[in-house]
Each structure stands twice: as structure tokens, then as C-alpha cells.
Scaffold this active site. Sequence first.
Site, PDB file in Angstrom:
ATOM      1  N   ASP A  33       0.824  -1.230   0.000  1.00  0.00           N
ATOM      2  CA  ASP A  33       0.000   0.000   0.000  1.00  0.00           C
ATOM      3  C   ASP A  33       0.846   1.263   0.000  1.00  0.00           C
ATOM      4  OD1 ASP A  33       0.710  -0.398   2.712  1.00  0.00           O
ATOM      5  OD2 ASP A  33      -1.297   0.093   3.484  1.00  0.00           O
ATOM      6  N   ASP A 178      -5.745  -0.766   5.431  1.00  0.00           N
ATOM      7  CA  ASP A 178      -6.742  -1.185   6.416  1.00  0.00           C
ATOM      8  C   ASP A 178      -7.969  -0.272   6.374  1.00  0.00           C
ATOM      9  OD1 ASP A 178      -4.714  -2.897   7.072  1.00  0.00           O
ATOM     10  OD2 ASP A 178      -4.006  -1.691   8.747  1.00  0.00           O
TER      11      ASP A 178
HETATM   12  C1  GLA Z   1      -0.528  -2.982   8.323  1.00  0.00           C
HETATM   13  C2  GLA Z   1      -0.706  -1.546   7.867  1.00  0.00           C
HETATM   14  C3  GLA Z   1      -1.154  -1.457   6.414  1.00  0.00           C
HETATM   15  C4  GLA Z   1      -0.298  -2.313   5.500  1.00  0.00           C
HETATM   16  C5  GLA Z   1      -0.087  -3.713   6.105  1.00  0.00           C
HETATM   17  C6  GLA Z   1       0.885  -4.527   5.320  1.00  0.00           C
HETATM   18  O1  GLA Z   1      -1.751  -3.627   8.369  1.00  0.00           O
HETATM   19  O2  GLA Z   1      -1.653  -0.906   8.678  1.00  0.00           O
HETATM   20  O3  GLA Z   1      -1.164  -0.118   5.991  1.00  0.00           O
HETATM   21  O4  GLA Z   1       0.914  -1.696   5.219  1.00  0.00           O
HETATM   22  O5  GLA Z   1       0.350  -3.656   7.444  1.00  0.00           O
HETATM   23  O6  GLA Z   1       0.366  -4.859   4.092  1.00  0.00           O
END
Ligand code: GLA
Length: 366
Positions: A33, A178
Site C-alpha cells: 500500500d 486497512d
Molecule cells: C498494516 C498496515 C497497512 C499495511 C499492512 C501490510 O496492516 O496498517 O497499511 O501496510 O500492514 O500490508
Amino acid sequence: MSASRTSARCSGVAERVVARGPGRVNLIGEHTDYNHGLALPFAIDRGVTVRAEPYEHATSTGAGAAEGHEGATIEAIAADLGERDVFPLDAPERAGGWRAFVRGTVAELQAAGHTLHPCRLTIEGDLPHGAGLSSSAALEAALCLALVEEEDVDRVELARLCSRVENDWVGAQTGLLDQLAVLCASEGHALRIDFRTLDLQPVPLELGGWQLVTIDSGASHEHAAGGYNERRAECAAACEALDIASLRDAGAVDRLPEPLGRRVRHVTTENARVEAMMHALASGDLSAAATLLDASHASLRDDYEASVPEVEATVGALKRAGAAGARMVGGGFGGSVLALFPPAVAPPPGALAVAPGPPARRLRAG
Ligand code: GLA
């Protein structure tokens, strides 16, 4: 109704608002992301519920003032923890733990132009904290939907706002995965996210008798403290060395010193695995989907070095129990493992069946 009670209304529309933020599982596309890549998450049924209701003593003459606060306040109760917070509505100060999420959301909503009212927020959830199922985004989304006056807010904007809460109030340099998953998912579907364009595409998640489960490795993570921010900094360093805006544009990586080369290889191959997963789902090839989960895990473990012994033990146990594929989910360095079981193979005790549920929403008002 007294004047102070009138001013203590919540959300401007009702006496009481209940909002639910779901957790999320990322099927594939990890640590992509913040590199403008691709991911394929879905919202799950477990989540966090926030009840916002009139707080009769939330003015300068009431309980808030008695606790040393002038003017209107917000009271927040973390019911599962048995903890409470009271802070001034107009100028929340920094705090740690769950309080950072609440104070940060209140501050960021107001900074974005939303009018908030004094109220009592009661928070309850059935998502384990630190298990990689994004209890953080679930809480942020539920808080937003409980607090804002208008229900039809722009959800991508809200996701960005929640992300600022994580970055600026909690100190975790997380991306948008997320928050977009939790706010923009749709029931029965995974959500293909292109983080370069923010193009969102619902993808039917039909498993035809196969089963997705998660199991907690038992190793808790804290993104603000662990290796997450370090990996993010390494990706930024790789971009600088390659003179590109984001790792979405990375090609051959042999010009990079290690470990940067491995980090870039994970990101580029993970983006390719998201596209491959789209094909596997479209053709109903769940064996191929399982193989992609295994490949994603190997890449996260070997190239991104985001695994820990507890996660490895959990992946091993799931594979021995008959999982066709298994991988860590979320930021890594602990948290949960996602596994795909073929029809007629029972997941082990303690595994949580996960299926694509609805996005964050208000449950009822009034
Ligand atoms: C966590 C972070 C997300 C993403 C994931 C890995 O969940 O909150 O933004 O980077 O790790 O994919």
C-alpha cells in the site's frame, strides 16, 4: 430537556448513534500500500462497535469540568479494558494506547471541518488487539461514523483521515490498506485496491467449499514500535536510490545494496501475486490461490524479513493440519496467519473462519 442536554447531543442527528467498524483480512498484497502497489483485502464480521450518546455533564458545569477541563468534553469508555478517558472536545491533547485513536479521530474530524458535539463514546469489540486483523482501522472507522453528522461522507476521504490518526497521533507510519478495506469493502467480495490511482474494484470471493481461516500466532505486534516503520524507511531509501517516486515503478533491482534489493523484490513480486490471485479467483482455481498464499508468505519471510518464530510455527502447524496455503497477514512481526483449507479438510481447533462481510456502517440511530 435542559439546555445542557440539548448541547450534549451526538452526531447532530440523533440522541444515540451506534456504529460498527469491521476488522479486515488481506487475502494478498502485503506491504504494497505505501509503495503504490496492489492489494486484495476484505472486511470480516468481527469488529469494533462504538456507541455515541448524549453526555449530560459534558459542559463546563458538569463532570468534564470537575475533572479539570474547561468547556465541552468527550468521555470515552473502553468497555473491554475497563478504562476511561475524558478530554476537551476543542483541543484534545496527545495520549498513548487506545486513547490516541479516540483523541486523534476527534481532532482530525474537526480539522476536516466536521462539527462534533460533546458525547460519551462507549467502545466494545470482538477483535483481538495486535492480531493483525486491524482492530485499529475498525476502531477509527466506527468512531468516525458514530461522530460525524452526515452519514453519506466520502469514504475514501474518511480513510485518509483515519490514516492521519495512525500516522500523526499513534505514530505508526501505516498506509491506507486497512482503512480502505474497512470503509469501502462490500459483502461477499474482496476489494482490489490500486494504491497509485485509488481505483477500488469489488471482486467476488467465491470459495466453492474451500475455507479461509485465521489463527493468532500469539505474538502481538505494535506497528508504532516494531519493524514496520523501519521497512517503510527502507522502501523510501530504495526509491531514492533508484530515483523513482514509488516502488510501483521499480524494475530490475540489482543496482541496490542488500537488504534494499530484497525489499524491492518482495514488493514487485507481491504486486504480481495480486494480479495472479485475481486470475485464480476468476477461474475458480483455489489450488492456485493457495499456492499464491504460500509464495506470498515465503517472500514476506525471506525478502521482507517480517516474520517471527511464532508466526513460522503457526504456518507450519496449519500446513500440517492440511492447509493448502498459509501466510502471515497484515504488517507482520507477529499477528495472525491466514490459511486456505480444501473442502473436507477440517481446520484445527482455535481457527477462526473468515468470510467477506459488510463495511463500516451505522447499526441504528435513535
Ligand atoms: C498494516 C498496515 C497497512 C499495511 C499492512 C501490510 O496492516 O496498517 O497499511 O501496510 O500492514 O500490508
